[in-house]
Design an enzyme around this catalytic site. Structure first.
Site, short mmCIF file in Angstrom:
data_model
loop_
_atom_site.label_atom_id
_atom_site.label_comp_id
_atom_site.label_asym_id
_atom_site.label_seq_id
_atom_site.Cartn_x
_atom_site.Cartn_y
_atom_site.Cartn_z
N ARG A 114 0.82 -1.21 0.00
CA ARG A 114 0.00 0.00 0.00
C ARG A 114 0.85 1.27 0.00
NH1 ARG A 114 -4.65 -0.05 4.22
NH2 ARG A 114 -5.21 1.71 2.91
N CYS A 115 2.16 1.12 0.19
CA CYS A 115 3.08 2.26 0.26
C CYS A 115 3.76 2.50 -1.09
CB CYS A 115 4.12 1.98 1.34
SG CYS A 115 5.47 3.18 1.39
N SER A 116 3.65 3.72 -1.60
CA SER A 116 4.24 4.01 -2.91
C SER A 116 5.76 3.88 -2.89
CB SER A 116 3.84 5.41 -3.38
OG SER A 116 4.35 6.40 -2.51
N ARG A 163 6.58 0.22 -3.08
CA ARG A 163 6.37 -0.30 -4.44
C ARG A 163 7.49 0.15 -5.38
NH1 ARG A 163 1.10 1.51 -3.31
NH2 ARG A 163 1.35 3.23 -4.80
#
Length: 112
Positions: free
Chosen positions: A9-11, A14
């Site tokens: 969920r963390c950019s 990712r």
């Protein structure tokens, strides 16, 4: 082998995962679901060469809810991270006895 403590969920997590996947096989550990023990956190802390507080998300709501402060003992903070993995700064990349926090994502390139 490359391992990443990853939160999809963390950019930043990712982005870091995409960088390390270019460098070889990666084991993805979704640390929120598969929380590291306090001992594992201590090992990674040693590899990072940081104080426990420096590998924590101190602005995370849970940090305040637990009544933690930036002056807590490392052992207290490691135990808090093990019980509440949302407090672990993300992502953390491990390779060949080295570790780096992917903030910014390019910071992990030096250990790859």
């Amino acid at each position: 082998m490359i391992t990443i403590w990853h939160n999809p969920r963390c950019s930043k997590s990712r982005q870091t995962l995409a960088l390390v996947e270019e460098k070889g096989d990666v084991t993805v550990r979704r640390y929120l679901e598969d929380a590291p023990s306090a001992e594992e956190i201590a090992e990674v802390q040693k590899l990072l060469g940081l104080k426990a507080i420096e590998m924590m998300r101190t602005k995370e709501k849970r940090f305040a809810e637990l009544g933690l402060s930036k002056s807590e003992d490392d052992g207290v903070l490691r135990a808090a991270m093990a019980e509440n993995p949302i407090l672990i700064e993300r992502p953390i990349v491990l390779k060949d006895g080295k570790a780096a926090i992917g903030r910014p994502p390019e910071a992990v390139l030096e250990i790859l």
